[in-house]
Write an enzyme that holds these catalytic residues in place. Structure first.
Site, short mmCIF file in Angstrom:
data_model
loop_
_atom_site.label_atom_id
_atom_site.label_comp_id
_atom_site.label_asym_id
_atom_site.label_seq_id
_atom_site.Cartn_x
_atom_site.Cartn_y
_atom_site.Cartn_z
N HIS A 23 0.80 -1.23 0.00
CA HIS A 23 0.00 0.00 0.00
C HIS A 23 0.84 1.28 0.00
CE1 HIS A 23 -3.47 -2.43 0.17
NE2 HIS A 23 -3.60 -2.55 1.47
N HIS A 33 -9.79 2.04 0.61
CA HIS A 33 -9.65 0.87 1.49
C HIS A 33 -10.71 0.86 2.59
CE1 HIS A 33 -7.73 -2.43 3.61
NE2 HIS A 33 -6.75 -2.47 2.72
N GLU A 79 -11.58 -3.88 -2.61
CA GLU A 79 -10.64 -2.89 -3.14
C GLU A 79 -10.48 -3.08 -4.65
OE1 GLU A 79 -6.98 -3.31 -0.68
OE2 GLU A 79 -8.30 -4.66 0.46
#
Length: 326
Positions: free
Chosen positions: A103, A173, A291
């Site tokens: 991420h 997210h 996601e």
């Protein structure tokens, strides 16, 4: 409208913006582009927040790892070994999910304060990610719009340009619990339908092996709606592929409240994460993340849809979360 939500340790103010339309209320933070709450009615008209979040800024600073509601980048999901090649150069990233990068690294987009500008029925968040930020090449100029349409659907529109070749993969997210965030029953009893005939199997470090396996006859088959359960942190290969406009690819349904979440996207993949490692103040399985994305580790997998962005081109992605009840 906006209000002061808190102040970072370095004195930077963080603001919260409220959007409201068609019976849906959404609160967004300038810190991390975080969707703090989404309030929608159930089948009886009772409104509840359906995404996991914290009541104050300290919650997000103290518990950053779940990425609750965050705008994730430069690269959503994992890059194997925190390394990738691009035009003959190997770039090294933070291995914040050892042995991988996850991420965007130690201080990805989820831990940055964004510039926020009101637009019609929404907000435009923007920032410039410097060349070398978290190890990624290129000066990346990013703009993300959050809007509520006439039906109360929450739309994310992502755009980015670069001055040097780089890789980009952006997503939101949020964790959804359609029975009401923090409900003791969690989200494991929700029913999911997913238009994906294949998924990307992973190794012990949750990195794709490179195979695209058929879901038929496996626990990954959500082509017909069924209870989600637990044990998922996997990317699904959407049947529609990469599309110029959003196409509906998922429906999440809570039988108890009647709330329905639909997901439409331009992206070729979606990561289903059932929140098995959520911790205090939330329990494992308290929310489900859907996601929309390109595939994990694509910079190391030329056979996957490309995440490369070059000067003169514009990265564009759009995802829509629609809300209803039945």
């Amino acid at each position: 409208m906006s209000e002061l939500f808190g102040t970072l340790p370095d004195g930077t103010p963080v603001h919260r913006w409220t959007l409201e339309r068609a019976g849906v209320r959404v609160r967004v933070l300038s810190y991390g582009g975080i969707v703090q709450s989404v309030e929608v009615p159930d089948r009886d008209g009772h409104t509840a927040d359906v995404v996991l979040g914290f009541a104050d800024l300290d919650g997000y600073l103290t518990h950053p790892e779940p990425y609750l509601g965050a705008l994730v980048g430069r690269y959503a999901n994992r890059i194997a070994g925190g390394r990738f090649p691009l035009e003959g150069v190997t770039y090294s990233l933070a291995r914040n999910n050892a042995p991988n990068s996850l991420h965007g690294g130690e201080r990805g987009f989820d831990k940055r304060v964004w510039d926020v500008e009101p637009i019609e029925h929404g907000l435009r968040l923007s920032r410039v990610s410097a060349h070398g930020e978290e190890g990624f090449p290129g000066r990346l100029t990013v703009s993300v719009t959050y809007t509520l349409d006439e039906s109360g659907a929450l739309r994310f529109g992502y755009e980015a340009t670069t001055d040097a070749p780089t890789v980009v993969n952006l997503t939101n997210h949020s964790y959804f619990d359609l029975s009401g965030a923090g409900d003791t029953n969690g989200a494991g009893g929700h029913e999911l339908r997913l238009a994906a005939s294949r998924f990307t199997p992973v190794d012990g470090d949750l990195i794709p092996t490179g195979a695209l396996d058929d879901v038929a006859g496996t626990r990954f088959d959500f082509r017909e709606a069924r209870k989600v359960g637990s044990g998922y942190d996997h990317n699904f290969v959407l049947d529609k592929g990469l599309t110029p406009a959003p196409v509906e690819i998922a429906e999440l349904y809570d039988p108890a409240s009647g709330r329905v979440l639909t997901v439409s996207t331009t992206e070729p993949g979606i990561q289903l994460y059932t929140g098995d490692y959520l911790a205090d103040p939330y329990a494992p399985g308290a929310g489900i993340a859907l996601e929309t994305q390109h595939f994990p580790d694509s910079p190391n997998r030329p056979e996957f849809p490309s995440t490369e962005l070059r000067p003169g081109d514009t990265y564009r992605s759009e995802t829509v979360y629609g809300f209803s009840a039945r």
